[in-house]
Design an enzyme around this catalytic site. Structure first.
Site, short mmCIF file in Angstrom:
data_model
loop_
_atom_site.label_atom_id
_atom_site.label_comp_id
_atom_site.label_asym_id
_atom_site.label_seq_id
_atom_site.Cartn_x
_atom_site.Cartn_y
_atom_site.Cartn_z
N HIS A 9 45.91 97.63 34.23
CA HIS A 9 45.65 96.38 33.49
C HIS A 9 46.90 95.81 32.84
O HIS A 9 47.26 94.65 33.11
CB HIS A 9 44.54 96.61 32.46
CG HIS A 9 44.30 95.44 31.55
ND1 HIS A 9 43.90 94.20 32.02
CD2 HIS A 9 44.44 95.30 30.20
CE1 HIS A 9 43.78 93.36 31.00
NE2 HIS A 9 44.12 94.00 29.89
N HIS B 44 50.12 95.31 24.88
CA HIS B 44 49.14 94.49 24.15
C HIS B 44 47.88 95.26 23.74
O HIS B 44 47.20 94.87 22.78
CB HIS B 44 48.77 93.24 24.96
CG HIS B 44 47.85 93.49 26.12
ND1 HIS B 44 48.29 93.90 27.35
CD2 HIS B 44 46.51 93.38 26.23
CE1 HIS B 44 47.26 94.02 28.18
NE2 HIS B 44 46.16 93.71 27.52
N GLU C 8 45.51 98.76 19.66
CA GLU C 8 44.04 98.63 19.56
C GLU C 8 43.32 99.86 20.10
O GLU C 8 42.32 100.29 19.53
CB GLU C 8 43.61 97.39 20.34
CG GLU C 8 42.14 97.06 20.22
CD GLU C 8 41.79 95.77 20.96
OE1 GLU C 8 40.70 95.71 21.52
OE2 GLU C 8 42.62 94.85 20.96
N ASP C 9 43.84 100.45 21.19
CA ASP C 9 43.09 101.49 21.90
C ASP C 9 43.67 102.91 21.80
O ASP C 9 43.05 103.85 22.29
CB ASP C 9 43.00 101.13 23.40
CG ASP C 9 42.22 99.84 23.62
OD1 ASP C 9 41.44 99.47 22.73
OD2 ASP C 9 42.41 99.21 24.68
#
Length: 742
Positions: free
Chosen positions: A61, A86, A90-91
């Site tokens: 991705h 990016h 967040e992950d």
């Protein structure tokens, strides 16, 4: 099913990474390449062992997002680095502090802008999607690469949306269509905008999408032959005149074709601009306009023109920077063809939009040209309005990403750029806030008009003001721009804030008189009962009496006490039997008796009543979706504009819905007809409907003027398939020009 082959995956990861390095090699320094390599290593480590819903390694991705940023938008090293990173904060375990330490403050700032907000902030509205979009645009104000990378991210997510469950598909597709497609358009990213739009349509309106995609494929060979024949004489003439150019055919997007079929009621075969011929000139920037007009002159001398279809976006470029000449000419085969003429620079700006400005405007990466900076300043004004909710912000933002704009003028000849449909009030607020706040009308082309008067291109506008005039809530119905909308709301909020204390005093007295404790919990209970999202409006409506004793009593009524009180007043009133809780089967059976809409829902919504939405009137055969509102499921067609708007803001309200099979019931559907009036036509129409199809007509309205009739009829029909067959039969009647479902 995805089969895991780790060795093959490692080779594929390396191949994709090398492809990115090849793309950026010519315009990135050695230090830039080193940063890209470091970002790739960090992303590989952070996402190690993680897989996407498709089964592929997650690192695919960020690799694809970086590829789109570098290849489709031509962005530099910093953007590619941020594309790799990016999702890291967040992950994974990485923090923004880690990113700043490994790279620099600018990279950390962009990654922060791309990181979603966790949790739901507005429990009443469940507006997490709106909160995240507002955060994204806040970060865009600091560096435009945030929104460019986000659009790349959204494009790859849309390309791989098949692996998601249906409700997630609808949520993401709706959000894409409502927010990211117009944003890409506003930034001039035609290529990304078109693909996002078509991918969203693929999930929102799958039947229409697949139908048009199939038709385009079936007619591709015939279309290519036509383009080749049409282009031959043009190529010959331009070559003789010494032009360097490329000539190609461009097929209209599937979404545009569907829109034309639905809005204009035409057949696929009758759309004359289903494709266009694009002529791209290789000329220096200093002479490109003269060259485009010279080519236009040659084309117009070869073919007859459709004059009302000529578009000059060289003299007045679109607000997103688009420049070109468009003309529509009659081919020798008797078919209208649109011809687009532009230079290589114009073509790159048209495809890459904002990203191409870095190359041609000689600005540093991350900066803006004047046109886009003016637009961004309006977004900043919205963001500075701290009292607005995220949903209000998104609604106001959408006002400023409309497709078409007009130019109007002040009394001194200064041009003002406004969206199509803008009013006098929009103009006033665009010039100055105070001018808008006291606007009572205007002189448009020396004629006095009211504030809601809609402006047209080249109008000259002089605002008339009065000190006793102030913004009212009904003004919001008359404006099209976010500037006007946000300023009106701001004034109303500030005005109502002045009455908060008086409202609190009045509510305290009401509670005291009714024996209700004046506490924060009770105030909040009444506010939610009255569906007021903020305390300012709530106390203002208490002050002006809109929320009074009756609503307070209704909110705090206790059924047990009330029923006992009724028994004391009339001892002969029989006690009603307490209703036992219905099973799901009984609930659905009762619903079907009252409403013949048959819908199956997910387990988590079994106990909710449901109804079909009047805005789109779904019938069996339509693709449908359920939206939860106020303890009821509202069933819409998936391509309903109202439903798409709701899903784009409140994705967690979406639930799956499908029709029950083999139900022998009929549904009400509407049809609009336009045609040439003649004797006996009405009898033929009703004959087809009632006799041939044995369908009951509920209502029929026909109006005729100057030999042309327009009408609408409501019929009871079993499903969408039979409705489409009926429409085809009516179209076959002599004199019928247009038949569409309404």
């Amino acid at each position: 099913m995805y089969v895991i082959d780790e060795q093959a995956e490692r080779k594929e990861i390396l191949r994709r990474y090398k492809h990115i390095i090849r793309i950026v090699s010519n315009n990135v320094t050695n230090e830039g390449k080193r940063q890209i390599r470091k970002a790739f290593t960090v992303a590989m480590n952070a996402h190690a062992g993680v897989r996407r819903k498709t089964g592929e390694p997650y690192i695919y991705h960020p690799l694809e997002v970086a590829t789109i940023a570098a290849e489709d938008l031509g962005l530099g090293a910093t953007a590619v680095v941020c594309a790799f990173l990016h999702d890291v904060v967040e992950d994974t375990e990485y923090t923004l502090e880690d990113i700043e330490h490994i790279f620099d403050k600018k990279v950390a700032q962009i990654v922060d802008g791309l990181t979603k907000i966790e949790g739901v902030f507005d429990y009443a509205n469940n507006s997490i999607q709106s909160e995240n979009f507002k955060k994204l645009l806040t970060a865009m104000g600091n560096d435009m690469r945030v929104i460019l990378i986000k659009l790349c991210d959204r494009l790859h997510n849309m390309r791989t949306l098949e692996s998601m469950p249906e409700n997630k598909q609808l949520k993401i597709a709706s959000e894409t269509q409502q927010l990211y497609v117009p944003l890409a358009h506003r930034l001039g990213l035609y290529k990304i905008k078109s693909e996002l739009e078509d991918l969203a349509t693929k999930y929102i309106n799958p039947k229409a999408y697949n139908d048009i995609a199939s038709r385009l494929k079936d007619t591709e060979e015939q279309r290519n032959e036509f383009i080749s024949e049409f282009a031959k004489p043009i190529k010959q003439k331009l070559t003789e005149r010494g032009f360097k150019f490329t000539l190609s055919g461009r097929v209209k997007s599937i979404t545009s074709i569907i829109g034309k079929i639905e809005n204009k009621g035409v057949k696929f075969e009758d759309i004359y601009d289903i494709f266009a011929i694009r002529i791209i000139l290789d000329v220096p920037q200093s002479v490109e306009k003269e060259a485009c007009f010279a080519v236009y002159s040659i084309i117009s001398s070869m073919y007859n023109q459709k004059l009302n279809r000529f578009r000059d976006w060289l003299t007045n470029p679109k607000s997103n920077g688009y420049e070109a000449l468009h003309c529509t000419v009659m081919s020798e085969q008797g078919q209208w063809v649109e011809v687009q003429i532009r230079s290589q620079r114009m073509d790159e700006v048209a495809e890459k939009g904002l990203a191409a400005h870095y190359k041609y405007k000689e600005v540093k990466e991350g900066e803006l040209d004047e046109n886009l900076d003016n637009w961004l300043s309006q977004i900043r004004e919205l963001l500075d309005n701290d009292t607005s909710t995220a949903v209000d912000f998104v609604n106001d933002f959408k006002l400023d990403v409309v497709t078409d704009r007009i130019i109007v003028f002040t009394p001194k000849g200064k041009s003002v750029n406004l969206p199509v449909g803008a009013s006098v009030l929009d103009f006033a607020y665009n010039v100055h806030t105070e001018l808008g706040n006291h606007c009572m009308g205007a002189k448009v082309n020396y004629k006095v008009v009211p504030i809601e008067h809609v402006l047209h291109p080249s109008d000259q506008v002089e605002i008339i003001t009065s000190k006793i005039i102030h913004p009212k809530e009904e003004w919001l119905k008359s404006v099209k721009t976010s500037k006007a909308s946000s300023e009106i709301k701001r004034y109303i909020r500030e005005y109502r804030t002045g009455y908060m204390e008086a409202g609190q005093t009045k509510l305290r007295e009401l509670f005291s008189a009714l024996g209700i404790e004046y506490s924060e919990n009770n105030i909040d209970k009444l506010r939610q009962y009255c569906k007021q999202s903020n305390l300012t409006d709530f106390f203002f409506f208490v002050y002006n009496g809109s929320i009074g004793e009756q609503k307070v009593r209704q909110c705090f009524a206790k059924p047990e006490k009330n029923s006992t009180w009724m028994l004391l007043r009339n001892p002969f009133t029989p006690r009603k039997k307490q209703k036992s809780e219905k099973t799901l089967k009984e609930e659905i059976s009762e619903q079907v008796k009252n409403n013949p809409e048959m819908v199956l829902m997910k387990k988590d919504a079994e106990k909710l009543p449901y109804k079909t939405a009047s805005c789109c009137n779904p019938i069996p055969g339509d693709d449908i979706v359920g939206l939860i509102r106020d303890n009821c499921i509202e069933v819409h067609r998936t391509n309903c504009k109202h439903a798409i708007d709701e899903m784009s803001k409140y994705g967690n309200r979406i639930i799956k819905a499908k029709w029950r099979e083999n139900e022998k019931i009929t549904f009400l559907a509407g049809i609009k007809l336009v045609g040439i009036d003649r004797k006996g036509l009405l009898q033929e129409i009703t004959s087809v409907i009632s006799e041939v199809w044995n369908i009951n007509i509920r209502g029929l309205v026909m109006e005729s003027s100057e030999g042309v009739f327009e009408g609408s009829l409501m019929v009871y029909i079993s499903d969408a398939e039979n409705l489409n067959k009926l429409i085809d039969n009516i179209k076959a009647i002599d004199g019928i020009e247009k038949v569409v479902r309404i």
